[in-house]
Design an enzyme around this catalytic site. Structure first.
Site, PDB file in Angstrom:
ATOM      1  N   GLY A  54       0.826  -1.213   0.000  1.00 57.54           N
ATOM      2  CA  GLY A  54       0.000   0.000   0.000  1.00 57.54           C
ATOM      3  C   GLY A  54       0.854   1.255   0.000  1.00 57.54           C
ATOM      4  CB  THR A 105      -6.611  -0.823  -1.504  1.00 57.28           C
ATOM      5  OG1 THR A 105      -6.036  -1.123  -0.230  1.00 57.28           O
ATOM      6  CG2 THR A 105      -8.122  -0.893  -1.420  1.00 57.28           C
ATOM      7  CE  LYS A 165     -13.695 -11.521   6.673  1.00 55.35           C
ATOM      8  NZ  LYS A 165     -13.951 -12.465   5.550  1.00 55.35           N
ATOM      9  N   GLY A 191      -1.880 -11.601  17.295  1.00 53.48           N
ATOM     10  CA  GLY A 191      -1.557 -12.993  17.625  1.00 53.48           C
ATOM     11  C   GLY A 191      -0.146 -13.336  17.173  1.00 53.48           C
ATOM     12  CE  LYS A 211      -0.999 -14.774  23.857  1.00 56.41           C
ATOM     13  NZ  LYS A 211      -1.556 -15.997  23.254  1.00 56.41           N
ATOM     14  CB  ALA A 270      -1.558   1.856  10.715  1.00 55.50           C
ATOM     15  CE1 TYR A 319      -9.462   2.880   7.628  1.00 54.88           C
ATOM     16  CE2 TYR A 319      -9.972   5.182   8.088  1.00 54.88           C
ATOM     17  CZ  TYR A 319      -9.042   4.193   7.847  1.00 54.88           C
ATOM     18  OH  TYR A 319      -7.698   4.487   7.842  1.00 54.88           O
ATOM     19  CE  LYS A 353      -7.279   1.447  10.249  1.00 57.87           C
ATOM     20  NZ  LYS A 353      -6.014   0.665  10.182  1.00 57.87           N
ATOM     21  NE  ARG A 368      -6.394   8.066   0.482  1.00 60.91           N
ATOM     22  CZ  ARG A 368      -5.605   7.293   1.210  1.00 60.91           C
ATOM     23  NH1 ARG A 368      -5.514   7.458   2.496  1.00 60.91           N
ATOM     24  NH2 ARG A 368      -4.888   6.351   0.640  1.00 60.91           N
TER      25      ARG A 368
HETATM   26  N1  UDP Z   1     -12.923  16.146  -1.210  1.00 60.75           N
HETATM   27  C1  UDP Z   1     -13.269  17.063  -2.181  1.00 60.75           C
HETATM   28  N2  UDP Z   1     -13.208  16.666  -3.493  1.00 60.75           N
HETATM   29  C2  UDP Z   1     -12.803  15.424  -3.886  1.00 60.75           C
HETATM   30  C3  UDP Z   1     -12.434  14.499  -2.878  1.00 60.75           C
HETATM   31  C4  UDP Z   1     -12.512  14.892  -1.552  1.00 60.75           C
HETATM   32  O1  UDP Z   1     -13.640  18.205  -1.894  1.00 60.75           O
HETATM   33  O2  UDP Z   1     -12.776  15.152  -5.100  1.00 60.75           O
HETATM   34  C5  UDP Z   1     -12.983  16.566   0.193  1.00 60.75           C
HETATM   35  C6  UDP Z   1     -13.781  15.634   1.092  1.00 60.75           C
HETATM   36  O3  UDP Z   1     -15.137  15.994   1.089  1.00 60.75           O
HETATM   37  C7  UDP Z   1     -13.117  15.863   2.438  1.00 60.75           C
HETATM   38  C8  UDP Z   1     -11.676  16.217   2.086  1.00 60.75           C
HETATM   39  O4  UDP Z   1     -11.664  16.538   0.709  1.00 60.75           O
HETATM   40  O5  UDP Z   1     -13.707  16.961   3.087  1.00 60.75           O
HETATM   41  C9  UDP Z   1     -10.704  15.078   2.324  1.00 60.75           C
HETATM   42  O6  UDP Z   1     -11.228  13.943   1.727  1.00 60.75           O
HETATM   43  P1  UDP Z   1     -10.443  12.572   1.588  1.00 60.75           P
HETATM   44  O7  UDP Z   1     -11.323  11.649   0.784  1.00 60.75           O
HETATM   45  O8  UDP Z   1      -9.085  12.809   1.077  1.00 60.75           O
HETATM   46  O9  UDP Z   1     -10.261  11.960   3.051  1.00 60.75           O
HETATM   47  P2  UDP Z   1     -10.892  12.237   4.496  1.00 60.75           P
HETATM   48  O10 UDP Z   1     -10.005  13.260   5.108  1.00 60.75           O
HETATM   49  O11 UDP Z   1     -12.314  12.713   4.362  1.00 60.75           O
HETATM   50  O12 UDP Z   1     -10.801  10.917   5.132  1.00 60.75           O
END
Ligand code: UDP
Length: 320
Positions: A21, A46, A102, A113, A116, A125, A156, A160, A197
């Site tokens: 990743g 991913t 999961k 595990g 340990k 993380a 998510y 976490k 993202r």
């Molecule tokens: N965002 C945006 N346009 C995009 C993708 C994300 O404005 O094309 C905004 C999203 O709404 C959030 C911020 O950017 O407020 C960060 O989004 P990201 O998906 O990177 O991760 P997050 O911090 O929400 O986990």
């Protein structure tokens, strides 16, 4: 009780889950550079082979294709387990909610595990997402968060949160040496172009001179940490005595509208900003308090946004 960590091992062995990743592969590179043997695991849900292809032939690196929600068997001694496997972008975990749950629960159980069994030190993380849509700003580690359990991000966030609870249970009940890092938004080369993202989305759009899609009115804030800073902080945490969760992130906060303009400027793009609906439960604000990292680890981010964006944009230019 867990066996004592074999700190005298001349060449320490690290297991990195999610090694193919974005973060796992940068961590693997750093560990190899610092003299570790690394056993990388990934099931490529991913992750990408391209992120670790350069390690082919490295005698200190071994790759095991493994879904870490299944039992992990390793015949080698292990000193450190770094548990990074998980979908991590809102688009990914929306598409893979069950796998996300999961890997955060069963996967963390298996990775703990392994630690340990081997008497290894374990680092989870975790994420700023455990704070949800935070009502306290900026976020210190003492804040318990504001998470919608049944919303689209719940898979998510709750995975976490469960992972943190399980990590502490293994520490308390089995004496495993554990560390928890809460990772805030991080960017850099090897992010997937289509992971949804904001950094890959904006840079890809800007490089193609396409509209830059700002969600909502773009007034929500984030704070972006360059990947090399983040990995350094995580390495220091693992090697420290700090058993409390530690925020690692860059406290320079900006709105998504400001960020879109910054990306357009930095890429020299002709793109215009367009506004799209704000996804449900999108946190309105996010900025880490990093006092604990400063005090316990002597860590603070060093790479300014403009500099980090330069190398990130250069990487994306080769991919777009
Ligand atoms: N965002 C945006 N346009 C995009 C993708 C994300 O404005 O094309 C905004 C999203 O709404 C959030 C911020 O950017 O407020 C960060 O989004 P990201 O998906 O990177 O991760 P997050 O911090 O929400 O986990």
């Amino acid at each position: 009780m867990a066996k004592k960590i074999n700190a005298s091992a001349k060449i320490p062995t690290s297991v990195v889950t999610g090694a193919a990743g974005f973060l796992g592969s940068h961590l693997t590179d750093m560990l190899l550079a610092r003299g570790h043997k690394v056993i990388g695991m990934d099931n490529f849900v991913t992750g990408a082979v391209a992120n670790i292809a350069h390690l082919g032939g490295n005698k200190n690196f071994r790759f095991v294709e493994q879904d870490v929600t299944e039992f992990i068997f390793l015949d080698a001694p292990v000193n450190y387990v770094w548990h990074f496997a998980s979908p991590a972008s809102p688009v990914d975990y929306l598409e893979l909610p069950i796998q996300t749950l999961k890997v955060g629960s069963l996967g963390t159980h298996k990775a703990l595990g392994l630690a340990k069994e081997k008497g290894a030190r374990f680092l989870l993380a975790s994420t700023s997402e455990i704070y949800g849509d935070p009502l306290v700003h900026p976020q210190p580690e003492e804040y318990w968060g504001n998470v919608n359990t049944i919303g689209p991000r719940g898979c998510y966030d709750e995975a976490k949160r469960f992972a943190e609870a399980l990590t502490m249970a293994y520490h308390r009940e089995h004496g495993v040496a554990t560390r928890i890092v809460r990772i805030f938004n991080t960017y850099g080369p090897r992010m997937r172009l289509n992971d949804g993202r904001v950094v890959p989305a904006f840079i890809t759009q800007a490089l193609k001179n396409q509209p830059v899609t700002v969600f909502g009115k773009g007034q929500q804030t984030r704070s972006f940490c360059y990947v090399s800073d983040l990995i350094e902080g995580i390495y220091r945490l693992m090697m420290s005595d700090c058993r409390q969760p530690v925020n690692i992130g860059n406290p320079t906060e900006l709105t998504m509208l400001e960020f879109a303009r910054e990306i357009i400027r930095a890429t020299g793009s002709r793109s215009k900003v367009v506004f799209k609906p704000l996804p449900q439960d999108d946190p309105k604000q996010r900025r880490p308090v990093i006092a604990r990292a400063k005090k316990e680890l002597g860590w603070a981010p060093r790479v300014p946004l403009a500099e980090g964006l330069k190398s990130t944009i250069a990487y994306f230019r080769t991919k777009v």
